[in-house]
Design a protein around this motif. Structure first.
Motif, PDB file in Angstrom:
ATOM      1  N   ILE A 135       0.869  -1.183   0.000  1.00 23.52           N
ATOM      2  CA  ILE A 135       0.000   0.000   0.000  1.00 23.52           C
ATOM      3  C   ILE A 135       0.901   1.228   0.000  1.00 23.52           C
ATOM      4  O   ILE A 135       2.065   1.165   0.427  1.00 23.52           O
ATOM      5  CB  ILE A 135      -0.926   0.031   1.239  1.00 23.52           C
ATOM      6  CG1 ILE A 135      -0.130   0.188   2.525  1.00 23.52           C
ATOM      7  CG2 ILE A 135      -1.830  -1.169   1.295  1.00 23.52           C
ATOM      8  CD1 ILE A 135      -0.997   0.499   3.738  1.00 23.52           C
ATOM      9  N   GLY A 136       0.383   2.356  -0.507  1.00 23.70           N
ATOM     10  CA  GLY A 136       1.201   3.578  -0.469  1.00 23.70           C
ATOM     11  C   GLY A 136       1.035   4.392  -1.730  1.00 23.70           C
ATOM     12  O   GLY A 136       0.378   3.972  -2.683  1.00 23.70           O
ATOM     13  N   TYR A 137       1.664   5.581  -1.702  1.00 18.15           N
ATOM     14  CA  TYR A 137       1.470   6.534  -2.805  1.00 18.15           C
ATOM     15  C   TYR A 137       2.790   6.923  -3.459  1.00 18.15           C
ATOM     16  O   TYR A 137       2.799   7.637  -4.455  1.00 18.15           O
ATOM     17  CB  TYR A 137       0.777   7.796  -2.266  1.00 18.15           C
ATOM     18  CG  TYR A 137      -0.626   7.539  -1.763  1.00 18.15           C
ATOM     19  CD1 TYR A 137      -0.855   7.007  -0.490  1.00 18.15           C
ATOM     20  CD2 TYR A 137      -1.730   7.771  -2.575  1.00 18.15           C
ATOM     21  CE1 TYR A 137      -2.141   6.747  -0.044  1.00 18.15           C
ATOM     22  CE2 TYR A 137      -3.019   7.524  -2.123  1.00 18.15           C
ATOM     23  CZ  TYR A 137      -3.219   7.005  -0.852  1.00 18.15           C
ATOM     24  OH  TYR A 137      -4.493   6.731  -0.406  1.00 18.15           O
ATOM     25  N   ASP A 138       3.919   6.485  -2.888  1.00 20.26           N
ATOM     26  CA  ASP A 138       5.209   6.952  -3.411  1.00 20.26           C
ATOM     27  C   ASP A 138       5.725   6.021  -4.497  1.00 20.26           C
ATOM     28  O   ASP A 138       5.182   4.941  -4.711  1.00 20.26           O
ATOM     29  CB  ASP A 138       6.244   7.013  -2.270  1.00 20.26           C
ATOM     30  CG  ASP A 138       5.733   7.871  -1.102  1.00 20.26           C
ATOM     31  OD1 ASP A 138       5.955   7.483   0.047  1.00 20.26           O
ATOM     32  OD2 ASP A 138       5.031   8.877  -1.393  1.00 20.26           O
ATOM     33  N   ASN A 139       6.761   6.466  -5.156  1.00 20.60           N
ATOM     34  CA  ASN A 139       7.550   5.632  -6.079  1.00 20.60           C
ATOM     35  C   ASN A 139       6.681   4.909  -7.113  1.00 20.60           C
ATOM     36  O   ASN A 139       6.895   3.736  -7.387  1.00 20.60           O
ATOM     37  CB  ASN A 139       8.362   4.593  -5.287  1.00 20.60           C
ATOM     38  CG  ASN A 139       9.116   5.236  -4.125  1.00 20.60           C
ATOM     39  OD1 ASN A 139       9.664   6.332  -4.284  1.00 20.60           O
ATOM     40  ND2 ASN A 139       9.077   4.597  -2.951  1.00 20.60           N
ATOM     41  N   GLY A 140       5.650   5.586  -7.612  1.00 24.05           N
ATOM     42  CA  GLY A 140       4.881   5.009  -8.713  1.00 24.05           C
ATOM     43  C   GLY A 140       3.908   3.923  -8.310  1.00 24.05           C
ATOM     44  O   GLY A 140       3.346   3.218  -9.157  1.00 24.05           O
ATOM     45  N   LEU A 141       3.686   3.740  -7.001  1.00 25.84           N
ATOM     46  CA  LEU A 141       2.710   2.733  -6.556  1.00 25.84           C
ATOM     47  C   LEU A 141       1.317   3.097  -7.078  1.00 25.84           C
ATOM     48  O   LEU A 141       0.947   4.263  -7.124  1.00 25.84           O
ATOM     49  CB  LEU A 141       2.699   2.669  -5.019  1.00 25.84           C
ATOM     50  CG  LEU A 141       3.971   2.124  -4.348  1.00 25.84           C
ATOM     51  CD1 LEU A 141       3.859   2.233  -2.828  1.00 25.84           C
ATOM     52  CD2 LEU A 141       4.231   0.677  -4.773  1.00 25.84           C
ATOM     53  N   THR A 142       0.541   2.098  -7.459  1.00 24.85           N
ATOM     54  CA  THR A 142      -0.801   2.368  -8.009  1.00 24.85           C
ATOM     55  C   THR A 142      -1.881   1.896  -7.036  1.00 24.85           C
ATOM     56  O   THR A 142      -3.028   1.697  -7.431  1.00 24.85           O
ATOM     57  CB  THR A 142      -0.977   1.634  -9.361  1.00 24.85           C
ATOM     58  OG1 THR A 142      -0.808   0.219  -9.143  1.00 24.85           O
ATOM     59  CG2 THR A 142       0.033   2.125 -10.385  1.00 24.85           C
ATOM     60  N   TRP A 143      -1.528   1.792  -5.753  1.00 19.40           N
ATOM     61  CA  TRP A 143      -2.492   1.404  -4.707  1.00 19.40           C
ATOM     62  C   TRP A 143      -3.774   2.218  -4.792  1.00 19.40           C
ATOM     63  O   TRP A 143      -4.874   1.734  -4.604  1.00 19.40           O
ATOM     64  CB  TRP A 143      -1.826   1.528  -3.349  1.00 19.40           C
ATOM     65  CG  TRP A 143      -2.735   1.707  -2.188  1.00 19.40           C
ATOM     66  CD1 TRP A 143      -2.942   2.854  -1.470  1.00 19.40           C
ATOM     67  CD2 TRP A 143      -3.567   0.705  -1.577  1.00 19.40           C
ATOM     68  NE1 TRP A 143      -3.830   2.630  -0.445  1.00 19.40           N
ATOM     69  CE2 TRP A 143      -4.243   1.327  -0.497  1.00 19.40           C
ATOM     70  CE3 TRP A 143      -3.824  -0.636  -1.853  1.00 19.40           C
ATOM     71  CZ2 TRP A 143      -5.147   0.637   0.320  1.00 19.40           C
ATOM     72  CZ3 TRP A 143      -4.731  -1.323  -1.050  1.00 19.40           C
ATOM     73  CH2 TRP A 143      -5.362  -0.684   0.023  1.00 19.40           C
ATOM     74  N   SER A 144      -3.613   3.503  -5.112  1.00 21.60           N
ATOM     75  CA  SER A 144      -4.777   4.401  -5.098  1.00 21.60           C
ATOM     76  C   SER A 144      -5.789   4.033  -6.176  1.00 21.60           C
ATOM     77  O   SER A 144      -6.943   4.465  -6.116  1.00 21.60           O
ATOM     78  CB  SER A 144      -4.322   5.846  -5.304  1.00 21.60           C
ATOM     79  OG  SER A 144      -3.672   5.959  -6.552  1.00 21.60           O
ATOM     80  N   GLN A 145      -5.403   3.204  -7.155  1.00 18.81           N
ATOM     81  CA  GLN A 145      -6.269   2.958  -8.307  1.00 18.81           C
ATOM     82  C   GLN A 145      -6.936   1.592  -8.284  1.00 18.81           C
ATOM     83  O   GLN A 145      -7.728   1.261  -9.169  1.00 18.81           O
ATOM     84  CB  GLN A 145      -5.451   3.066  -9.600  1.00 18.81           C
ATOM     85  CG  GLN A 145      -4.787   4.417  -9.814  1.00 18.81           C
ATOM     86  CD  GLN A 145      -3.808   4.406 -10.981  1.00 18.81           C
ATOM     87  OE1 GLN A 145      -3.869   3.530 -11.850  1.00 18.81           O
ATOM     88  NE2 GLN A 145      -2.897   5.355 -10.991  1.00 18.81           N
ATOM     89  N   TRP A 146      -6.659   0.783  -7.260  1.00 11.81           N
ATOM     90  CA  TRP A 146      -7.046  -0.633  -7.382  1.00 11.81           C
ATOM     91  C   TRP A 146      -8.558  -0.829  -7.517  1.00 11.81           C
ATOM     92  O   TRP A 146      -9.007  -1.783  -8.162  1.00 11.81           O
ATOM     93  CB  TRP A 146      -6.469  -1.473  -6.259  1.00 11.81           C
ATOM     94  CG  TRP A 146      -7.135  -1.424  -4.922  1.00 11.81           C
ATOM     95  CD1 TRP A 146      -6.806  -0.634  -3.864  1.00 11.81           C
ATOM     96  CD2 TRP A 146      -8.233  -2.239  -4.478  1.00 11.81           C
ATOM     97  NE1 TRP A 146      -7.630  -0.889  -2.793  1.00 11.81           N
ATOM     98  CE2 TRP A 146      -8.524  -1.866  -3.147  1.00 11.81           C
ATOM     99  CE3 TRP A 146      -9.014  -3.238  -5.066  1.00 11.81           C
ATOM    100  CZ2 TRP A 146      -9.543  -2.455  -2.402  1.00 11.81           C
ATOM    101  CZ3 TRP A 146     -10.032  -3.832  -4.324  1.00 11.81           C
ATOM    102  CH2 TRP A 146     -10.285  -3.441  -3.006  1.00 11.81           C
ATOM    103  N   LEU A 147      -9.357   0.080  -6.987  1.00  5.93           N
ATOM    104  CA  LEU A 147     -10.813  -0.120  -7.096  1.00  5.93           C
ATOM    105  C   LEU A 147     -11.315   0.025  -8.531  1.00  5.93           C
ATOM    106  O   LEU A 147     -12.424  -0.406  -8.845  1.00  5.93           O
ATOM    107  CB  LEU A 147     -11.551   0.847  -6.178  1.00  5.93           C
ATOM    108  CG  LEU A 147     -11.590   0.483  -4.691  1.00  5.93           C
ATOM    109  CD1 LEU A 147     -12.319   1.565  -3.902  1.00  5.93           C
ATOM    110  CD2 LEU A 147     -12.238  -0.874  -4.446  1.00  5.93           C
ATOM    111  N   VAL A 148     -10.520   0.659  -9.406  1.00  4.61           N
ATOM    112  CA  VAL A 148     -10.957   0.786 -10.808  1.00  4.61           C
ATOM    113  C   VAL A 148     -10.141  -0.108 -11.734  1.00  4.61           C
ATOM    114  O   VAL A 148     -10.181   0.044 -12.957  1.00  4.61           O
ATOM    115  CB  VAL A 148     -10.904   2.248 -11.306  1.00  4.61           C
ATOM    116  CG1 VAL A 148     -11.896   3.107 -10.538  1.00  4.61           C
ATOM    117  CG2 VAL A 148      -9.492   2.822 -11.225  1.00  4.61           C
ATOM    118  N   ASP A 149      -9.392  -1.069 -11.176  1.00  2.00           N
ATOM    119  CA  ASP A 149      -8.689  -2.030 -12.036  1.00  2.00           C
ATOM    120  C   ASP A 149      -9.685  -2.793 -12.908  1.00  2.00           C
ATOM    121  O   ASP A 149     -10.830  -3.026 -12.503  1.00  2.00           O
ATOM    122  CB  ASP A 149      -7.949  -3.070 -11.168  1.00  2.00           C
ATOM    123  CG  ASP A 149      -6.664  -2.540 -10.558  1.00  2.00           C
ATOM    124  OD1 ASP A 149      -6.233  -1.443 -10.945  1.00  2.00           O
ATOM    125  OD2 ASP A 149      -6.133  -3.215  -9.665  1.00  2.00           O
TER     126      ASP A 149
END
Ligand code: PG9
Length: 628
Positions: A446-460
């Motif tokens: 989980i997280g927002y740094d270094n290009g992580l896409t955690w924030s988008q998983w609900l729209v995968d």
């Protein structure tokens, strides 16, 4: 040891002066770092940034466990704007309207004294001390309005997530100088649907957060992993409890409270902030900000809205905003989320046309009444903002429009006709040795740094799951008319398991046409508009875990998150059902054990799952359809 204790070399003095004085005359703000005493003597580190020349300025206060110094010095600059970029700062609004910006380390974190307690419960059975985040906010506001001569004595609280929990705490016995509160994506009920569990299934990927947040005052002990793919990390340790033990988390008070309370007992229900506020008088104008694809706290804002809106007899004290955002995206760029395009910067629209006039009305002397509807909601699918008088627009009970049952039907069909004949059920094997990934592997942290896409998983794209034999899929005919929903879908699943416990994941999905001319990559995309998990042991009560009768069709009823969506003509509606959502959620061993945190390897057993759709055992989703 101070400098004088070291040898001095007069002929070769230190290059560092004893007291360096920064030159800030050119800056457009003044910074004051103060330690504000609370009623119990504990001092809380507070950063105050005052626009130069400010006079009778409103104060915008955020209280945070995430390092006030960090949040007020994003980019070191002589201008206030760059200093305030980033988390929690609606910088354009705060700077353009000349507010005094105050960010404070909450009790026990970073520069503040005192003991840290995660989401400290209000004084009461869960907190015998005379202090909590409500009293600390009261004492802070009292100090601010008495010690900042540049202010007009009006304070607003604002924040996202944990920092959204804090504005809600400010509403408990609020200080008279508190004129407005803007909780955004707030942490409200950690067990029911926010950060820690969803309907009892544990969000184990947040263990890294608990570790770093609880192990030290300054988060200096960092989580680590030997795996690039978090799927492998959590499979290696089998249970969350074993992972916690291996990482020394049994030293952490909050972790031990968490593992001692796997069910929705009074530990969770008494600290649920919606319940706390339901018992409070409504005294402060409040704008609740909700993200429709909030991957962290999708429950909180609407739960509080349900709790306090009934108190709003004037109709003007409680506002609700719902945007097509991930967690906290309202202060970022809002024209898209993952592959989903919204046609405009929805976040900037919110800040400029909703947040800014709302704050001004209460914090700026002489500002006009803001023309803001009771509910401002973005309708996804059609991609436009709506001014609504209330929310939800449809529901199972108590709304002007009653939800309609969308039935799972034989042959993997989906429709509004009740099933009548055909095969009575579909079945799949749920194997804990091969749990369904909640998104494509390798699974990131989980997280927002270094290009992580955690924030988008609900729209995968849910095609990733729909091809699996342990995911059962139902799909409607191609729509010839728009299908509009505006509320929370409710699952009524008739299902059996050969085990004695089971998780059920249900997803309501918008299936795009096979070809989308204006966005080819969206051809056939399966966009979840509402989805969640339910831990079967709580079928008879969240505070009452019980084994499931094996191989017996049982009804599982649970809410899915709210949606404000139009399934457009040419699209199809899909429902997916599965029994794991890994590794975000811990695996259900599928044999009933007293506490899944401490399930043993031998407890994890394959199970045969059946989803029923016969006339007398019909599974359906109560769909909040409007305009049909
Ligand atoms: N709600 C966010 C969070 C809390 C706990 C675990 C993980 C995330 C947040 O406050 O950022």
């Amino acid at each position: 040891m101070d400098d004088t204790s070291k040898p001095q070399y007069p002929n070769y003095p230190s290059e560092t002066p004893a007291h360096f004085k920064p030159v800030t005359e050119s800056f457009d703000y003044v910074e004051r770092d103060v330690d504000i005493p609370m009623r119990d003597g504990v001092k809380l580190h507070t950063v105050i940034l005052i626009p130069k020349g400010a006079h009778h300025a409103g104060i915008v206060l955020t209280r945070t466990p995430y390092d006030a110094k960090e949040l007020t010095h994003h980019v070191m600059s002589g201008h206030l704007g760059p200093m305030l970029e980033g988390y929690d700062n609606a910088t354009d609004v705060i700077v353009e309207d000349g507010y005094i910006r105050v960010i404070q380390d909450i009790r026990g974190k970073y520069g503040s004294e005192g003991d840290y307690v995660m989401n400290r419960p209000v004084h009461g059975p869960l907190n015998p001390t005379p202090v909590d985040d409500a009293t600390d906010t009261y004492d802070t506001i009292d100090w601010l309005v008495k010690n900042i001569p540049e202010s007009n004595g009006k304070v607003g609280t604002i924040g996202i997530s944990y920092d959204g929990f804090e504005p809600l705490m400010s509403l408990v016995n609020p200080h008279p100088a508190l004129k407005v509160a803007v909780p955004m994506n707030p942490m409200v009920d950690g067990w029911m649907g926010d950060d820690w569990f969803h309907h009892g299934a544990f969000r184990q990927q947040n263990m890294s957060y608990i570790y770093e947040q609880s192990a030290s005052r300054d988060n200096s002990y960092k989580w680590w992993t030997d795996y690039h793919d978090e799927y492998d990390l959590f499979m290696h340790y089998v249970s969350a409890g074993e992972l916690g033990r291996a990482y020394g988390m049994e030293q952490l008070g909050f972790w031990n409270k968490m593992t001692a309370h796997p069910a929705y007992d009074s530990f969770w229900s008494e600290q649920a902030v919606d319940k706390v506020l339901a018992a409070q008088p409504l005294k402060v104008p409040t704008m609740l900000v909700h993200s429709l694809w909030d991957q962290e706290d999708i429950y909180g804002a609407l739960a509080v809205y349900r709790a306090i809106k009934p108190k709003d007899t004037s109709g003007d004290m409680v506002k609700l905003v719902m945007g097509p955002w991930h967690h906290g995206q309202e202060i970022d760029e809002g024209s898209s989320l993952g592959a989903i395009q919204f046609g405009s910067d929805t976040a900037k629209y919110f800040r400029e046309h909703i947040l800014r006039p709302f704050l001004a009305q209460y914090l700026k002397d002489g500002a006009p009444k803001a023309d803001i509807a009771p509910v401002t909601a973005f309708q996804t699918g059609t991609n436009h903002w709506q001014r609504l008088s209330h929310w939800p627009l449809a529901c199972e009970d108590g709304c002007n429009v009653k939800s309609r049952p969308l039935y799972l039907e034989p042959d993997n069909k989906l429709g509004f006709q009740a099933p009548n004949g055909g095969n009575a059920y579909d079945q799949y094997i749920s194997d804990p040795a091969h749990p369904v990934p909640f998104r494509a592997r390798p699974i990131q942290p989980i997280g927002y740094d270094n290009g992580l896409t955690w924030s988008q998983w609900l729209v995968d794209d849910q095609r990733e799951a729909s091809g699996r034999t342990d995911v059962v899929t139902y799909v409607s005919d191609v729509l010839t008319q728009p299908l509009t929903i505006a509320g929370a879908p409710v699952v009524h699943l008739v299902a059996s398991t050969s085990g004695t416990d089971s998780d059920w994941v249900v997803k309501l999905i918008d299936v795009y046409p096979d070809q989308v001319a204006e966005q080819p990559e969206m051809g056939g995309y399966q966009l979840a508009v509402s989805m969640d998990i339910f831990r079967g042991r709580y079928r008879e009560g969240f505070d009452n875990p019980k084994p499931l009768a094996d191989n017996q069709p049982l009804t599982f009823r649970f809410d899915l998150p709210a949606a404000n969506h139009v399934f457009l003509p040419g699209h199809r509606v899909m429902v997916q059902v599965q029994s794991s959502w890994f590794p975000l959620y811990d695996r259900n061993p599928q044999t009933f054990v007293p506490n899944i945190f401490f399930a043993k390897p031998g407890d994890y057993q394959k199970a045969t799952q059946r989803i029923y759709h016969s006339a007398d055992q019909a599974s359906y989703i109560a769909l909040p359809v409007i305009g049909q």
